[in-house]
Write a protein that holds these residues in place. Structure first.
Motif, mmCIF file in Angstrom:
data_model
loop_
_atom_site.group_PDB
_atom_site.id
_atom_site.type_symbol
_atom_site.label_atom_id
_atom_site.label_comp_id
_atom_site.label_asym_id
_atom_site.label_seq_id
_atom_site.Cartn_x
_atom_site.Cartn_y
_atom_site.Cartn_z
ATOM 1 N N UNK A 1 5.371 18.188 -4.287
ATOM 2 C CA UNK A 1 4.274 18.753 -3.397
ATOM 3 C C UNK A 1 2.898 18.196 -3.807
ATOM 4 N N UNK A 2 2.779 17.469 -5.040
ATOM 5 C CA UNK A 2 1.437 17.092 -5.127
ATOM 6 C C UNK A 2 1.637 15.391 -4.733
ATOM 7 N N UNK A 3 2.761 14.819 -5.070
ATOM 8 C CA UNK A 3 3.077 13.543 -4.359
ATOM 9 C C UNK A 3 2.849 13.536 -2.831
ATOM 10 N N UNK B 1 2.277 7.509 -4.720
ATOM 11 C CA UNK B 1 3.291 7.805 -5.849
ATOM 12 C C UNK B 1 4.710 7.841 -5.090
ATOM 13 N N UNK B 2 5.858 7.153 -5.803
ATOM 14 C CA UNK B 2 7.005 7.457 -5.564
ATOM 15 C C UNK B 2 7.828 8.244 -6.780
ATOM 16 N N UNK B 3 8.253 9.389 -6.333
ATOM 17 C CA UNK B 3 8.822 10.246 -7.363
ATOM 18 C C UNK B 3 10.292 10.289 -7.270
ATOM 19 N N UNK B 4 10.853 9.903 -8.460
ATOM 20 C CA UNK B 4 12.482 10.119 -8.658
ATOM 21 C C UNK B 4 12.640 10.678 -9.960
ATOM 22 N N UNK C 1 -2.251 12.686 -13.990
ATOM 23 C CA UNK C 1 -1.925 11.211 -13.804
ATOM 24 C C UNK C 1 -2.730 10.541 -12.693
ATOM 25 N N UNK C 2 -2.869 11.163 -11.620
ATOM 26 C CA UNK C 2 -3.902 10.361 -10.688
ATOM 27 C C UNK C 2 -5.212 10.323 -11.236
#
Length: 344
Positions: free
Chosen positions: A20-22, A34-37, A280-281
């Protein structure tokens, strides 16, 4: 994180909160995206190492860390060697961050949870005779228990006994509860995970034990155990920095999005991971991070930025970080009432 297995409630929540944040950051259209994996570690350290290596091979520049403590000890050691900046949402053992200048926590460390639990129980007058049921082969449980006992002694909170178990014996808690009743406990402290706490609470019901129950963030997940009799959880209290029924706009927006997307109410692990992405952002913006930097350069920039930023999130206002990796934020507690977590 654990996307399957007995700790999947933690891992899935963290994955969903982070996503949701990404997505929000993407919608905002800023310079940093960001790409989240995610890889499934099944809450097993050896599997977590394999998951970490798969993500490293994928090209991971920043790690959202392991969700649980035991795997987190293993993966943070690798991240330290590889110079990949890590922000764990909920790996709360001090061993996750100890001696690693590039590993940070969004959650309270285990000793701080033990300390704050003893203080909260004492200040709120929640119990006079405390019995502890803890897991002696788990760093999360032992770390909280040890600090709780120390602080209880300082505060004059009476611990009338404790009983332990291991991974292999976490199926029958009749002996431990019998000991608690014989000791005259009016509060049972459970520094354990929700799956084990569920069995403890079932045994309390069988024995007619009416002691109050207080736990830490590991109990956050009780209400989403498939097939559980959630009526038995009424009145359970736990230390957590997030309450889904909070009335502030930030929490309400997050809960609304989470429920709409995933069909359930978010727990603390979802909120911690959501805040972790935004931390992190903020550090990326403070450190001038760009997408073409390699992981080591990103690590250096974020490490320098972390002690300079302040983050207002779901799990705390004005959150700051020590160079040790520990977060500073105020503890809160919730109680299960009418089948939902309610702020105390």
């Amino acid at each position: 994180g654990p996307l399957t297995g007995d700790a999947a409630i933690y891992g899935l929540a963290a994955q969903r909160g982070a996503q949701i944040a990404v997505d929000e950051i993407k919608e905002a259209g800023g310079d940093i995206q960001f790409a989240l994996k995610y890889e499934d570690d099944v809450n097993v350290p050896e599997t977590a190492v394999n998951a970490y290596n798969a993500l490293k091979e994928w090209g991971m520049q920043i790690s959202l860390g392991s969700v649980t403590s035991q795997p987190g000890v293993s993966t943070s050691a690798l991240a330290f060697e590889d110079r990949i900046f890590t922000m764990t949402p909920s790996g709360s053992s001090p061993d996750v961050i100890s001696g690693k200048d590039n590993v940070y926590q969004m959650c309270f460390s285990d000793p701080n949870q033990g300390l704050a639990s003893a203080q909260y129980i004492t200040e709120q007058g929640l119990g006079e005779k405390v019995f502890i049921i803890w897991k002696n082969d788990d760093v999360y449980s032992t770390g909280i228990k040890e600090q709780f006992v120390k602080e209880a002694e300082t505060l004059g909170l009476e611990v009338v006994g404790d009983a332990t178990f291991t991974t292999d014996t976490a199926t029958d808690f009749s002996v431990q509860l019998t000991q608690a009743q014989q000791a005259g406990a009016d509060l049972v402290f459970l520094p354990i995970y929700y799956s084990e706490a569920n069995l403890v609470i079932q045994e309390m019901n069988k024995q007619g034990c009416t002691a109050s129950i207080f736990g830490c963030d590991g109990l956050d997940g009780l209400l989403t155990i498939e097939g559980a009799d959630t009526s038995l959880f009424e009145g359970v209290m736990l230390l957590t920095p997030f309450a889904a029924d909070a009335q502030d706009e930030k929490t309400q927006n997050f809960v609304s999005k989470y429920e709409e997307k995933y069909g359930e109410t978010p727990n603390q692990f979802a909120a911690d991971a959501y805040d972790g992405v935004y931390a992190i952002l903020a550090a990326c913006e403070q450190g001038g991070v760009t997408a073409d930097m390699d992981a080591s350069a990103v690590c250096d920039a974020l490490k320098a930025a972390m002690t300079q930023i302040t983050v207002d999130g779901l799990t705390g206002e004005g959150m700051k970080w020590e160079a040790t990796g520990e977060v500073n934020k105020a503890p809160r507690a919730v109680k299960i009432q009418n089948g939902a977590y309610t702020a105390m």
